[in-house]
Enzyme design. Structure first.
Site, PDB file in Angstrom:
ATOM      1  N   THR A 128      -0.946   0.358   6.338  1.00  0.00           N
ATOM      2  CA  THR A 128      -0.601  -0.518   5.149  1.00  0.00           C
ATOM      3  C   THR A 128      -0.444  -2.054   5.689  1.00  0.00           C
ATOM      4  OG1 THR A 128       1.257  -1.244   3.968  1.00  0.00           O
ATOM      5  CG2 THR A 128       1.883  -0.103   5.547  1.00  0.00           C
ATOM      6  N   GLY A 129      -0.761  -2.825   5.293  1.00  0.00           N
ATOM      7  CA  GLY A 129      -0.960  -4.179   5.625  1.00  0.00           C
ATOM      8  C   GLY A 129      -2.232  -5.312   5.192  1.00  0.00           C
ATOM      9  N   GLY A 167      -5.417  -6.079   4.658  1.00  0.00           N
ATOM     10  CA  GLY A 167      -6.655  -5.446   4.914  1.00  0.00           C
ATOM     11  C   GLY A 167      -7.691  -5.690   5.898  1.00  0.00           C
ATOM     12  N   THR A 185       0.895  -1.209  -0.039  1.00  0.00           N
ATOM     13  CA  THR A 185       0.020   0.047   0.072  1.00  0.00           C
ATOM     14  C   THR A 185       0.886   1.298  -0.043  1.00  0.00           C
ATOM     15  OG1 THR A 185      -1.520  -1.052   1.522  1.00  0.00           O
ATOM     16  CG2 THR A 185      -1.712   1.362   1.545  1.00  0.00           C
ATOM     17  N   ARG A 231     -12.870  -7.783  -4.401  1.00  0.00           N
ATOM     18  CA  ARG A 231     -12.560  -7.645  -3.013  1.00  0.00           C
ATOM     19  C   ARG A 231     -12.021  -6.277  -2.783  1.00  0.00           C
ATOM     20  NH1 ARG A 231      -7.096  -5.876  -0.326  1.00  0.00           N
ATOM     21  NH2 ARG A 231      -7.234  -7.076   1.415  1.00  0.00           N
ATOM     22  N   VAL A 232     -12.288  -5.607  -1.717  1.00  0.00           N
ATOM     23  CA  VAL A 232     -11.927  -4.250  -1.346  1.00  0.00           C
ATOM     24  C   VAL A 232     -11.283  -4.442   0.067  1.00  0.00           C
ATOM     25  CG1 VAL A 232     -12.924  -2.104  -0.467  1.00  0.00           C
ATOM     26  CG2 VAL A 232     -13.705  -3.268  -2.275  1.00  0.00           C
ATOM     27  N   GLY A 233     -10.122  -3.874  -0.077  1.00  0.00           N
ATOM     28  CA  GLY A 233      -9.318  -3.921   1.436  1.00  0.00           C
ATOM     29  C   GLY A 233      -9.400  -2.676   2.232  1.00  0.00           C
ATOM     30  N   ASP A 234      -8.625  -2.465   3.184  1.00  0.00           N
ATOM     31  CA  ASP A 234      -8.807  -1.477   4.020  1.00  0.00           C
ATOM     32  C   ASP A 234      -8.595   0.031   3.591  1.00  0.00           C
ATOM     33  OD1 ASP A 234      -6.128  -2.286   3.958  1.00  0.00           O
ATOM     34  OD2 ASP A 234      -5.560  -0.894   5.627  1.00  0.00           O
TER      35      ASP A 234
HETATM   36  N1  GLY Z   1      -3.726  -2.842   2.915  1.00  0.00           N
HETATM   37  C1  GLY Z   1      -4.268  -3.249   1.543  1.00  0.00           C
HETATM   38  C2  GLY Z   1      -4.935  -4.206   1.091  1.00  0.00           C
HETATM   39  O1  GLY Z   1      -5.195  -5.293   2.118  1.00  0.00           O
HETATM   40  O2  GLY Z   1      -5.697  -4.186   0.282  1.00  0.00           O
END
Ligand code: GLY
Length: 313
Positions: free
Chosen positions: A233-234, A236, A182, A210-213
């Site tokens: 960052t990580g 999500g 990220t 798929r949607v992350g954080d």
């Molecule tokens: N932190 C980025 C994701 O998981 O998409």
């Protein structure tokens, strides 16, 4: 210089084992990029630009660098396509904009800013977000702008191993040698305003949709002038479940913690509650910079109170 008359800036380019940085050429490549982006951000802030402008500028530059998992360097999903997420937040009034699962947009963070400034919404996704981009005159980039040979090979490895990989994973080992990619930026401007931005291509071989954080306000990004600005960052899913960016801001708000204390409390919470893998960068209302990560390393750098640019893993 008194904190009230100074600016601070911090950026990151992903967390993980980053074992490839043992190779000094790769390490230099990352750190040079971080310093270069910090100096561009410094120019914005020194000229009296807003924290919002600084984080948008820095995030856009990181999206333009293929070494990072965002913008042109985004990883590929299960169908070999790029789907990107981004968000931006203004600590002055908690206004925010975000996009998720967008394709062919060279700078998703700029589209997120347009959602904030030109629509009555906070989060637009997929086809709707792209129609909004067309409406705003955002020029789309062809698939070839995003699809690099490295990313195609990375997806092939993930497919062969029947797994989702968490960005820049160039090894057979899915336990440690990973970089949770990220990019992000947080800033405090000369007027004391805070802002944050985060952008990503997500994870390798992820499911379509798929949607992350990163585009989730309070998970991947948060900014409030009363407390702090945070970019995550990580992995999500873990950052969404722990609402980590807002949790860190709450430590600052409810317990009067500064950036370092709130970050440490946030990382402890992330680890204890969900065994979260990744990291955060934080600037508090007094311009103090802090960072924390549960992985071996995180690519990041900062300028605290107009000082020297520092780049680290
Ligand atoms: N932190 C980025 C994701 O998981 O998409």
């Amino acid at each position: 210089m008194a904190p009230s008359a100074s600016y601070s800036l911090q950026i990151h380019g992903g967390a993980g084992a980053l074992d490839n940085v043992q190779d000094s050429k790769t390490a230099v490549r990352y750190l040079d990029s971080v310093r270069r982006v910090l100096e561009h951000g410094r120019e914005v802030l020194e000229l009296g630009g807003s924290a919002l402008q600084a984080v948008e500028t820095c995030a856009s530059l990181l999206e333009d660098d293929p070494v990072f998992n965002a913008g042109c360097g985004s990883v590929l999903n299960e169908y070999g396509k790029v789907e990107m997420d981004a968000a931006i937040m203004d600590g002055r009034d908690l206004s925010a904009g975000a996009v998720a699962a967008v394709q062919n947009i060279p700078n998703p963070v700029q589209l997120a800013r347009l959602v904030m400034s030109e629509s009555e919404h906070v989060l637009l996704i997929a086809e709707g977000a792209m129609r909004f981009a067309d409406h705003c005159g955002v020029v789309r980039a062809p698939d070839s702008y995003f699809s690099t040979a490295d990313r195609v090979a990375q997806l092939e490895r993930a497919r062969l191993q029947h797994k989702m990989m968490l960005d820049h994973d160039d090894t057979e080992d899915d336990s440690e040698d990973q970089k949770y990619g990220t990019i992000g930026a947080v800033a405090r401007d000369l007027s004391g305003n805070l802002a944050a931005a985060t952008s990503t291509g997500g994870i390798v071989n992820k499911r379509m949709g798929r949607v992350g954080d990163s585009p989730i306000i309070g998970a991947g990004v948060y900014a409030d002038n009363e407390t702090c600005a945070v970019s995550s960052t990580g992995y999500g899913e873990e950052f969404m479940r722990s609402v980590i960016a807002k949790t860190i801001a709450d430590f600052a708000y409810m317990q009067g913690m500064d950036a370092e204390q709130a970050t440490a409390a946030g990382i402890e919470y992330l680890t204890r509650k969900v065994k979260g893998r990744g990291g955060v960068i934080v600037i508090d209302r007094d311009g103090r910079c802090a960072s924390g990560f549960t992985t071996k390393k995180m690519v990041h750098g900062w300028i605290e109170h107009c000082g020297e640019a520092v780049a680290r893993f």
